[in-house]
Write a protein that holds these residues in place. Sequence first.
Motif, short mmCIF file in Angstrom:
data_model
loop_
_atom_site.label_atom_id
_atom_site.label_comp_id
_atom_site.label_asym_id
_atom_site.label_seq_id
_atom_site.Cartn_x
_atom_site.Cartn_y
_atom_site.Cartn_z
N VAL A 61 10.67 17.59 13.49
CA VAL A 61 11.57 18.60 12.93
C VAL A 61 11.01 19.28 11.69
CG1 VAL A 61 13.70 17.58 13.82
CG2 VAL A 61 12.80 16.81 11.62
N VAL A 62 9.95 18.72 11.13
CA VAL A 62 9.38 19.28 9.90
C VAL A 62 8.14 20.12 10.19
CG1 VAL A 62 8.48 18.78 7.59
CG2 VAL A 62 10.27 17.32 8.57
N ASN A 63 7.19 19.56 10.96
CA ASN A 63 5.93 20.28 11.17
C ASN A 63 5.39 20.14 12.59
OD1 ASN A 63 5.16 17.58 11.02
ND2 ASN A 63 3.31 17.98 9.82
N GLY A 64 6.26 19.88 13.55
CA GLY A 64 5.81 19.67 14.92
C GLY A 64 5.07 20.85 15.51
N ASP A 65 5.59 22.07 15.29
CA ASP A 65 4.95 23.25 15.87
C ASP A 65 3.60 23.54 15.25
OD1 ASP A 65 7.04 23.71 17.61
OD2 ASP A 65 8.10 25.06 16.25
N ALA A 66 3.40 23.14 14.00
CA ALA A 66 2.16 23.45 13.29
C ALA A 66 0.95 22.73 13.87
CB ALA A 66 2.31 23.12 11.81
N LYS A 102 -5.87 17.67 18.51
CA LYS A 102 -6.34 16.72 19.52
C LYS A 102 -5.89 15.29 19.24
CE LYS A 102 -8.54 19.33 22.42
NZ LYS A 102 -8.04 19.45 23.82
N ASN A 103 -5.51 15.01 18.01
CA ASN A 103 -5.03 13.67 17.66
C ASN A 103 -3.98 13.83 16.57
OD1 ASN A 103 -4.73 11.07 16.32
ND2 ASN A 103 -6.56 10.41 17.39
N VAL A 104 -2.73 13.50 16.89
CA VAL A 104 -1.67 13.60 15.89
C VAL A 104 -1.09 12.21 15.64
CG1 VAL A 104 -1.10 15.98 16.42
CG2 VAL A 104 0.11 14.14 17.60
N ASN A 105 -0.68 11.98 14.41
CA ASN A 105 -0.17 10.68 14.01
C ASN A 105 1.33 10.75 13.77
OD1 ASN A 105 0.42 8.79 11.34
ND2 ASN A 105 -0.81 7.79 12.90
N MET A 106 2.07 9.80 14.34
CA MET A 106 3.52 9.81 14.23
C MET A 106 4.02 9.06 12.99
SD MET A 106 3.95 11.72 16.71
CE MET A 106 5.69 11.89 16.40
N VAL A 107 3.13 8.87 12.02
CA VAL A 107 3.45 8.22 10.75
C VAL A 107 3.93 6.79 11.03
CG1 VAL A 107 4.49 8.54 8.48
CG2 VAL A 107 4.15 10.52 9.94
N THR A 108 5.19 6.50 10.75
CA THR A 108 5.78 5.18 10.96
C THR A 108 7.25 5.38 11.28
OG1 THR A 108 6.39 5.01 8.62
CG2 THR A 108 4.23 4.10 9.26
N CYS A 109 7.92 4.30 11.68
CA CYS A 109 9.36 4.43 11.95
C CYS A 109 10.11 4.85 10.70
CB CYS A 109 9.90 3.11 12.51
SG CYS A 109 9.73 1.67 11.41
N GLY A 110 9.75 4.25 9.57
CA GLY A 110 10.40 4.62 8.31
C GLY A 110 10.12 6.05 7.94
N THR A 136 9.47 6.25 19.39
CA THR A 136 9.21 6.71 20.76
C THR A 136 9.88 8.05 21.02
OG1 THR A 136 11.05 5.33 21.57
CG2 THR A 136 8.85 4.39 21.69
N SER A 137 11.05 8.27 20.44
CA SER A 137 11.73 9.55 20.60
C SER A 137 10.95 10.67 19.93
CB SER A 137 13.14 9.47 20.00
OG SER A 137 13.95 8.55 20.70
N ALA A 138 10.42 10.40 18.74
CA ALA A 138 9.62 11.40 18.04
C ALA A 138 8.33 11.69 18.80
CB ALA A 138 9.31 10.93 16.63
N ALA A 139 7.71 10.64 19.32
CA ALA A 139 6.47 10.82 20.09
C ALA A 139 6.73 11.66 21.34
CB ALA A 139 5.88 9.47 20.47
N LEU A 140 7.85 11.40 22.01
CA LEU A 140 8.21 12.17 23.21
C LEU A 140 8.43 13.63 22.83
CD1 LEU A 140 8.91 12.10 26.25
CD2 LEU A 140 11.30 11.79 25.56
N ALA A 141 9.13 13.88 21.72
CA ALA A 141 9.38 15.26 21.29
C ALA A 141 8.07 15.96 20.97
CB ALA A 141 10.30 15.25 20.07
N CYS A 142 7.17 15.26 20.32
CA CYS A 142 5.86 15.83 19.98
C CYS A 142 5.07 16.14 21.25
CB CYS A 142 5.11 14.85 19.10
SG CYS A 142 3.52 15.47 18.50
#
Length: 306
Positions: A113-118, A123-131, A289-295
Amino acid sequence: MTQKVKVAIIGSGNIGTDLMIKVMRHGKHLEMGAMVGIDPASEGLARATRLGVPTTADGLEGLLSMPEFKDIGLVFDATSASAHQKHASRLDALGVPMIDLTPAAIGPYVVPVVNGDAHRDAKNVNMVTCGGQATIPIVAAVSQVAHVYYAEIVASIASRSAGPGTRANIDEFTETTARAIEVVGGAERGKAIIILNPADPPLMMRDTVFTFSELADQTKVEESIEAMVAKVQAYVPGYRLKQSVQFDEAEIALPSHGRIRGLKTTVLLEVRGAAHYLPEYAGNLDIMTSAALACAETHASAVVAA
């Protein structure tokens, strides 16, 4: 039939298995191509086999040797920070994009929701952490209204929902989350704390966000936070404010600024899991997992449209 991008998941533990279920139930532009593990007896591989998903228990090398690999357009890594270093090196050379659910942080941090489109073409994106996925949207919401000097988050998760991967990456969790609070959330300085709560029965994931910003209209800050919560709820329905946003004007000393009078904002969150595969209290795993799916959907939609 609408074309879909075939994906492989490396890591057949709780996160990988929950992600597989999400892809199969909710994937709009995605479909499962392979599930990869290292334990032939793992429940995740067994479940994948029952669902008709090709599997291998030989790790990345097994995936590369599978006939299905030629059709894989995206790989999720749900293993560990150290393992991802090796996986990323091999797959990058082959031009296969990856979504990293470990704290390795080789690629850019992404909070949908913050920078997904950017970073949809990275080629490699990091989903940070659950927190990070739970709290960085709030820091970003405050940053949209006022300059944030400092942000601190405390993520409290049920001990039962913290598997060996989470426990082995505690240091990486705090470092990666703190850095992403700054890079993605917009705070000058960030700090992250994780608490594994041994309560029985297990408690839902709770997150506390503290920000200290320049003085600003409290109504505008609260409206920005509430709008951001609604955006996160679009892909994590169990995400919510636990109570109203709290404000306090205070004067504190900051090493880089001296004494400053500003606005302290406190936000209390709860994340209830969707219970696709994991229990409701495992909101920490569900939001990842929800954030990863959205990404992945953002990436795949561009591929399908091309």
